[in-house]
Design an enzyme around this catalytic site. Sequence first.
Site, PDB file in Angstrom:
ATOM      1  N   HIS A 188       0.800  -1.237   0.000  1.00 28.79           N
ATOM      2  CA  HIS A 188       0.000   0.000   0.000  1.00 28.79           C
ATOM      3  C   HIS A 188       0.833   1.288   0.000  1.00 28.79           C
ATOM      4  O   HIS A 188       0.514   2.248   0.687  1.00 28.79           O
ATOM      5  CB  HIS A 188      -0.965   0.001   1.190  1.00 28.79           C
ATOM      6  CG  HIS A 188      -2.057  -1.022   1.059  1.00 28.79           C
ATOM      7  ND1 HIS A 188      -2.394  -1.603  -0.141  1.00 28.79           N
ATOM      8  CD2 HIS A 188      -2.907  -1.555   1.966  1.00 28.79           C
ATOM      9  CE1 HIS A 188      -3.397  -2.452   0.047  1.00 28.79           C
ATOM     10  NE2 HIS A 188      -3.730  -2.449   1.307  1.00 28.79           N
ATOM     11  N   HIS A 236     -10.161   1.362  -0.437  1.00 25.95           N
ATOM     12  CA  HIS A 236     -10.115   0.245   0.512  1.00 25.95           C
ATOM     13  C   HIS A 236     -11.313   0.248   1.465  1.00 25.95           C
ATOM     14  O   HIS A 236     -11.161   0.055   2.676  1.00 25.95           O
ATOM     15  CB  HIS A 236      -8.803   0.284   1.290  1.00 25.95           C
ATOM     16  CG  HIS A 236      -8.309  -1.052   1.740  1.00 25.95           C
ATOM     17  ND1 HIS A 236      -9.103  -1.942   2.437  1.00 25.95           N
ATOM     18  CD2 HIS A 236      -7.112  -1.665   1.578  1.00 25.95           C
ATOM     19  CE1 HIS A 236      -8.399  -3.021   2.698  1.00 25.95           C
ATOM     20  NE2 HIS A 236      -7.183  -2.878   2.186  1.00 25.95           N
ATOM     21  N   GLU A 281     -11.402  -4.373  -3.816  1.00 22.24           N
ATOM     22  CA  GLU A 281     -10.453  -3.331  -4.229  1.00 22.24           C
ATOM     23  C   GLU A 281     -10.135  -3.504  -5.706  1.00 22.24           C
ATOM     24  O   GLU A 281      -9.277  -4.307  -6.062  1.00 22.24           O
ATOM     25  CB  GLU A 281      -9.181  -3.443  -3.393  1.00 22.24           C
ATOM     26  CG  GLU A 281      -9.402  -3.381  -1.898  1.00 22.24           C
ATOM     27  CD  GLU A 281      -8.297  -4.104  -1.131  1.00 22.24           C
ATOM     28  OE1 GLU A 281      -7.133  -3.705  -1.236  1.00 22.24           O
ATOM     29  OE2 GLU A 281      -8.601  -5.088  -0.439  1.00 22.24           O
TER      30      GLU A 281
END
Length: 363
Positions: A118, A194, A328
Amino acid sequence: MAGAAVLPIAFLLCLALAGGADAAGKAVGFYELKNKKGDFSIKVTNWGAALVSVVVPDCKGNLDDVVLGYDTVAAYVNGSGSFGATVGRVANRIANSRFVLDGKAYRLFRNDGNNSIHGGHRGFGKVIWTVKEYVRDGDSPYITFFYHSFDGEQGFPGDLDVYVTYQLSSPYVLSIRMHATALSKATPVNLANHAYWNLGGHGSGDVLKHELQLLASRYTPLDKSKIPTGQIAAVSGTMYDFLAPKPVGKHMEIVPGGGGGYDINYAVDGEDQYAMRRVARVRDPASGRAMEVWANQPGVQLYTSNWVINEKGKAGKVYQQYGALCLETQAYPDAVNHPEFPSSIVRPGQAYKHDMEIKFSAH
Ligand SMILES: *[C@@H]1O[C@H](CO)[C@@H](O)[C@H](O)[C@H]1NC(C)=O
Ligand SMILES: *[C@@H]1O[C@H](CO)[C@@H](O)[C@H](O)[C@H]1NC(C)=O
C-alpha cells in the site's frame, strides 16, 4: 487486503499538537454529501482521501451505515486497516520492496515482511489531501481531493498529481474517480479504494452470509509471501469461484484469530481490461441491501477482513474478523515485477484513470 503501516513518531506528535492540522496548516476534517431526498449520504475525510460512511436504505427504508470506519481523525491516523482509504502510490504488495524500471533499480520501504504494501509506511492513505472542490448537496453532490506526490516519495520515481472525486448520483450511485498524471518520470501507479463493506450495517456481525458474485473466471495464485506466482489460473473447482452468486463463507477456510479468509486478486472478465464493466454484486439476505461494483481495471482484490479483530470503530461498535468485505478494484498485485501482467506504468504526460461506480439497491 490490509497492511500494517507505521508512522514516524515525530509526524504523529506534529498532528496531535496541531489538533488535526499538519505543519502546513491544511486542516483535516470530515465532509458530507447527501442526496435531495435525504436517504443516501456519505462522509469522507481528507486524511487519506478516505470514505468514512455510506448510509443507504434497506428493503423497508431503514437507513444504515454500511462501511467500517472511525469517528475521529486521530483514530484514522492510528488505524492500520486502511479503512476506506485511497491507497497508493501502489496499492497491494510489491515483492521484496524493489523493482527495476527503464533500467534503473528502485527500493521501497519494507512494511509487510520483505515486501512493500500500500505505498509504504506513509502511502497515500496516510497523508493529508487538499480539498479542491466541495458541492455538498443538489442533484449530484461531489468532493474532489488533491495530492501532489513528490519525486522519491516512499521510494517511487517522479512527481505525480493525484485527484480523487467522490460523487453521488441518482438513484443510489456512488462514483469514485481516482485520476493521476505523471509529471517527470515513468512510475508504477495503482490506486485502490479500501472500503470495508457490511450491507447489514457496520458492526452488525460477520458477512459470511452475504451473497457474492465476482465476474472473474481467473485469479492470480500467490506464493508463501503473498506475491503472485505469475500464473493466471481458472477459479473453476476452487474456493475462489464466485462466478455464480454464493455466500461468502460457503467455501472459505474460517480460522479464528486470522490466517483464514480471502485475500486474493481476481482477473476481471472482459476483452478490454480498461473498459467500465460490472465486477461484482453483493447482497445481504437479511436487510435486502445489494450493491454492484463497476470499474475499469484489470483486477479486483477480495479481502474478508481477516485481520480485523476487536477494532474500535464508529458509534461504539467493535469490529471483528470477517465483519466486512473489501472489493479493491486495481491493477494485478506486483504488476511492476511481472511483465506478463497488464502494465501499471504511467509515463510522463500520461494520465491514469481508475473509475468506480457502486450502485446500491434493496429488494
Ligand atoms: C490505536 O491503535 C491500537 C492498536 O489497534 C489500539 O489498541 C488503540 O486503542 C488505538 N488508539 C486510539 C487513540 O485510537
Ligand atoms: C526475507 O528475505 C530473506 C532473504 O531472502 C529470507 O531469508 C527471509 O526468510 C525473508 N523473510 C520473510 C519474512 O519472508
